[in-house]
Design a protein around this motif. Structure first.
Motif, PDB file in Angstrom:
ATOM      1  N   ALA A 139      16.134  10.659  54.559  1.00 56.94           N
ATOM      2  CA  ALA A 139      17.302  10.709  55.441  1.00 56.94           C
ATOM      3  C   ALA A 139      17.794  12.131  55.670  1.00 56.94           C
ATOM      4  O   ALA A 139      18.153  12.481  56.796  1.00 56.94           O
ATOM      5  CB  ALA A 139      18.423   9.839  54.890  1.00 56.94           C
ATOM      6  N   GLN A 140      17.818  12.954  54.639  1.00 56.17           N
ATOM      7  CA  GLN A 140      18.329  14.315  54.822  1.00 56.17           C
ATOM      8  C   GLN A 140      17.432  15.112  55.770  1.00 56.17           C
ATOM      9  O   GLN A 140      17.924  15.826  56.640  1.00 56.17           O
ATOM     10  CB  GLN A 140      18.461  15.033  53.470  1.00 56.17           C
ATOM     11  CG  GLN A 140      19.124  16.392  53.575  1.00 56.17           C
ATOM     12  CD  GLN A 140      20.531  16.333  54.183  1.00 56.17           C
ATOM     13  OE1 GLN A 140      21.331  15.458  53.869  1.00 56.17           O
ATOM     14  NE2 GLN A 140      20.827  17.247  55.079  1.00 56.17           N
ATOM     15  N   ARG A 194      18.003  13.769  59.284  1.00 56.30           N
ATOM     16  CA  ARG A 194      19.301  14.241  59.782  1.00 56.30           C
ATOM     17  C   ARG A 194      19.200  15.685  60.270  1.00 56.30           C
ATOM     18  O   ARG A 194      19.702  16.028  61.338  1.00 56.30           O
ATOM     19  CB  ARG A 194      20.353  14.116  58.683  1.00 56.30           C
ATOM     20  CG  ARG A 194      21.734  14.544  59.109  1.00 56.30           C
ATOM     21  CD  ARG A 194      22.737  14.348  57.947  1.00 56.30           C
ATOM     22  NE  ARG A 194      24.053  14.744  58.341  1.00 56.30           N
ATOM     23  CZ  ARG A 194      24.523  16.003  58.314  1.00 56.30           C
ATOM     24  NH1 ARG A 194      23.744  16.985  57.907  1.00 56.30           N
ATOM     25  NH2 ARG A 194      25.749  16.270  58.687  1.00 56.30           N
ATOM     26  N   THR A 195      18.538  16.522  59.491  1.00 54.76           N
ATOM     27  CA  THR A 195      18.353  17.922  59.866  1.00 54.76           C
ATOM     28  C   THR A 195      17.609  18.044  61.192  1.00 54.76           C
ATOM     29  O   THR A 195      18.008  18.817  62.072  1.00 54.76           O
ATOM     30  CB  THR A 195      17.607  18.678  58.746  1.00 54.76           C
ATOM     31  OG1 THR A 195      18.397  18.610  57.556  1.00 54.76           O
ATOM     32  CG2 THR A 195      17.358  20.125  59.113  1.00 54.76           C
ATOM     33  N   LEU A 242      17.406  15.783  63.589  1.00 53.73           N
ATOM     34  CA  LEU A 242      18.217  15.246  64.681  1.00 53.73           C
ATOM     35  C   LEU A 242      19.296  16.242  65.110  1.00 53.73           C
ATOM     36  O   LEU A 242      19.514  16.451  66.304  1.00 53.73           O
ATOM     37  CB  LEU A 242      18.837  13.905  64.279  1.00 53.73           C
ATOM     38  CG  LEU A 242      17.848  12.776  63.974  1.00 53.73           C
ATOM     39  CD1 LEU A 242      18.593  11.509  63.590  1.00 53.73           C
ATOM     40  CD2 LEU A 242      16.892  12.524  65.121  1.00 53.73           C
ATOM     41  N   ILE A 243      19.947  16.872  64.143  1.00 54.45           N
ATOM     42  CA  ILE A 243      20.972  17.869  64.465  1.00 54.45           C
ATOM     43  C   ILE A 243      20.349  19.057  65.189  1.00 54.45           C
ATOM     44  O   ILE A 243      20.910  19.573  66.163  1.00 54.45           O
ATOM     45  CB  ILE A 243      21.717  18.310  63.195  1.00 54.45           C
ATOM     46  CG1 ILE A 243      22.592  17.159  62.686  1.00 54.45           C
ATOM     47  CG2 ILE A 243      22.562  19.556  63.459  1.00 54.45           C
ATOM     48  CD1 ILE A 243      23.193  17.399  61.319  1.00 54.45           C
ATOM     49  N   THR A 267      19.712   3.270  56.759  1.00 54.70           N
ATOM     50  CA  THR A 267      20.140   4.669  56.767  1.00 54.70           C
ATOM     51  C   THR A 267      19.588   5.402  57.983  1.00 54.70           C
ATOM     52  O   THR A 267      20.325   6.107  58.683  1.00 54.70           O
ATOM     53  CB  THR A 267      19.678   5.379  55.474  1.00 54.70           C
ATOM     54  OG1 THR A 267      20.184   4.660  54.354  1.00 54.70           O
ATOM     55  CG2 THR A 267      20.157   6.798  55.418  1.00 54.70           C
ATOM     56  N   LEU A 288      21.542   6.975  61.407  1.00 59.41           N
ATOM     57  CA  LEU A 288      21.402   8.347  61.888  1.00 59.41           C
ATOM     58  C   LEU A 288      21.099   8.377  63.388  1.00 59.41           C
ATOM     59  O   LEU A 288      21.656   9.200  64.118  1.00 59.41           O
ATOM     60  CB  LEU A 288      20.319   9.090  61.098  1.00 59.41           C
ATOM     61  CG  LEU A 288      20.678   9.438  59.663  1.00 59.41           C
ATOM     62  CD1 LEU A 288      19.456   9.997  58.934  1.00 59.41           C
ATOM     63  CD2 LEU A 288      21.832  10.432  59.613  1.00 59.41           C
ATOM     64  N   LEU A 303      23.448   9.891  66.278  1.00 61.71           N
ATOM     65  CA  LEU A 303      22.899  10.891  67.202  1.00 61.71           C
ATOM     66  C   LEU A 303      23.199  10.502  68.641  1.00 61.71           C
ATOM     67  O   LEU A 303      23.638  11.330  69.443  1.00 61.71           O
ATOM     68  CB  LEU A 303      21.393  11.037  67.009  1.00 61.71           C
ATOM     69  CG  LEU A 303      20.701  11.867  68.093  1.00 61.71           C
ATOM     70  CD1 LEU A 303      20.967  13.350  67.876  1.00 61.71           C
ATOM     71  CD2 LEU A 303      19.221  11.594  68.119  1.00 61.71           C
TER      72      LEU A 303
END
Length: 111
Positions: A28-29, A32-33, A35-36, A58, A62, A66
């Motif tokens: 997930a981390q 997330r990175t 996607l950002i 999870t 995300l 997004l």
């Protein structure tokens, strides 16, 4: 999740992220990175998720976050190809459907 990175497309402001493997809390981390990063770099974010083999809540959260963030910024999030069955089923468990996600049409020029 297999290691991946955004690919700039021919049209300015368009990025493609092809994801493969498992999209679960363990990745997930990293997801997330990615996607950002895409949200910050591109006006139109295209996803190819055809090689995703498994996905948990999870990862879906995300993607939902997004999409909401992109809308607030006037950006577009779309699917390049049909979602695999595993993702369609996961969306259905959340009361969502593939119809809630826009297919990628021809890219417009980024503003």
């Amino acid at each position: 999740m297999n290691e991946t990175m955004w690919q700039e497309q021919e049209n300015p402001g368009v990025g493609l992220l092809e994801l493969a493997g498992d999209l679960k809390i363990s990745s997930a981390q990293a997801l997330r990175t990615h996607l950002i990063e895409g949200l910050d770099r591109f006006e139109r974010l295209e996803f190819d998720l055809t090689s995703v083999e498994d996905c948990d809540l999870t990862a879906l959260q995300l993607f939902i976050a997004l999409k909401e963030a992109a809308i607030k910024r006037g950006k577009k999030v779309c699917l390049r190809r049909e979602l695999p069955q595993i993702l369609q089923e996961a969306l259905a468990q959340l009361g969502l459907s593939v119809a809630d996600w826009d297919p990628c049409g021809p890219p417009e020029e980024a503003q």
